[in-house]
Scaffold this motif. Structure first.
Motif, short mmCIF file in Angstrom:
data_model
loop_
_atom_site.label_atom_id
_atom_site.label_comp_id
_atom_site.label_asym_id
_atom_site.label_seq_id
_atom_site.Cartn_x
_atom_site.Cartn_y
_atom_site.Cartn_z
N PRO A 137 -123.05 50.99 -38.62
CA PRO A 137 -123.43 51.46 -39.97
C PRO A 137 -122.24 52.00 -40.76
O PRO A 137 -122.21 51.89 -41.99
N VAL A 138 -121.25 52.57 -40.08
CA VAL A 138 -120.05 53.06 -40.76
C VAL A 138 -119.29 51.88 -41.37
O VAL A 138 -118.83 51.95 -42.52
N VAL A 139 -119.17 50.80 -40.61
CA VAL A 139 -118.48 49.60 -41.11
C VAL A 139 -119.18 49.05 -42.34
O VAL A 139 -118.54 48.75 -43.35
N ILE A 140 -120.49 48.93 -42.28
CA ILE A 140 -121.24 48.36 -43.41
C ILE A 140 -121.08 49.24 -44.65
O ILE A 140 -120.84 48.75 -45.75
N ASN A 141 -121.21 50.57 -44.49
CA ASN A 141 -121.02 51.47 -45.63
C ASN A 141 -119.60 51.39 -46.16
O ASN A 141 -119.38 51.44 -47.37
N GLY A 187 -120.43 56.76 -54.50
CA GLY A 187 -120.63 58.08 -53.92
C GLY A 187 -121.62 58.05 -52.77
O GLY A 187 -121.43 58.69 -51.73
N PHE A 188 -122.70 57.29 -52.96
CA PHE A 188 -123.70 57.17 -51.91
C PHE A 188 -123.10 56.56 -50.65
O PHE A 188 -123.31 57.06 -49.54
N PHE A 189 -122.37 55.45 -50.80
CA PHE A 189 -121.80 54.79 -49.63
C PHE A 189 -120.79 55.69 -48.93
O PHE A 189 -120.71 55.70 -47.69
N LEU A 190 -120.04 56.47 -49.68
CA LEU A 190 -119.10 57.41 -49.09
C LEU A 190 -119.84 58.48 -48.28
O LEU A 190 -119.50 58.75 -47.12
#
Length: 182
Positions: free
Chosen positions: A79-83, A129-132
């Motif tokens: 999930p970190v990679v996708i974000n 901002g959301f993805f961060l």
């Protein structure tokens, strides 16, 4: 055929945290790396866009890391990679234009009025901002939380937050449109 692969990828991606949570105690992480490999291959075969090819490559690296070390951590970093990829794509679109949300808006309304161009740029910034934030929480849960907390956040809470952001943006957009036309 391409739509079937996209659907399969979407379903696997949505179910990924739950699958990892349910299977982690039953199988060694190196065997669960096959799920990551499947996601990487599906992503690579469903797109020719460089950003998603990079995401597929990063996912493949996570799978290789998992296989090599038999550690669960790389599995939880997906999930970190996708974000991270989404943050990169959205932020680069702000820099080099047009913003991602503007491209999507122009599919419905090719002649976007100037006030709408400003609005969709702001929406793209909000998504950045959301993805961060989401990627940071995903990273924190991967590094410091239990598998249960990781699965709860990445498999449920993150999706609820995405849905909430979509709903709030839709409501704000209706007000912005009403103000522009009224």
């Amino acid at each position: 055929m391409k739509h079937a692969r996209l659907l399969l990828f979407a379903l696997l991606s949505l179910a990924y945290p739950l699958a990892v949570y349910l299977l982690l105690g039953r199988f060694e992480p190196r065997w669960l790396a096959l799920l990551l490999c499947a996601l990487a291959l599906l992503r690579a075969f469903t797109t020719r866009e460089p950003m998603w090819l990079w995401a597929a490559a990063a996912t493949g690296l996570l799978a290789g890391w998992t296989s090599w070390t038999n550690s669960a951590l790389p599995l939880k970093l997906y999930p970190v990679v996708i974000n991270g990829v989404l943050l990169l794509v959205f932020s680069l679109s702000l820099r080099f234009g047009p913003p991602v949300i503007e491209r999507l808006a122009r599919l419905r309304e090719p002649d976007l009025p100037p006030h709408a161009v400003v609005y969709v740029r702001r929406v793209t910034q909000v998504w950045c901002g959301f993805f961060l934030l989401n990627g940071s929480v995903a990273l924190a849960t991967a590094l410091w939380a239990s598998e249960r907390v990781w699965a709860l956040y990445n498999g449920l809470i993150a999706y609820l937050l995405i849905g909430t952001l979509f709903a709030v943006e839709w409501l704000v957009r209706q007000r912005v449109k009403a103000r522009a036309h009224g």
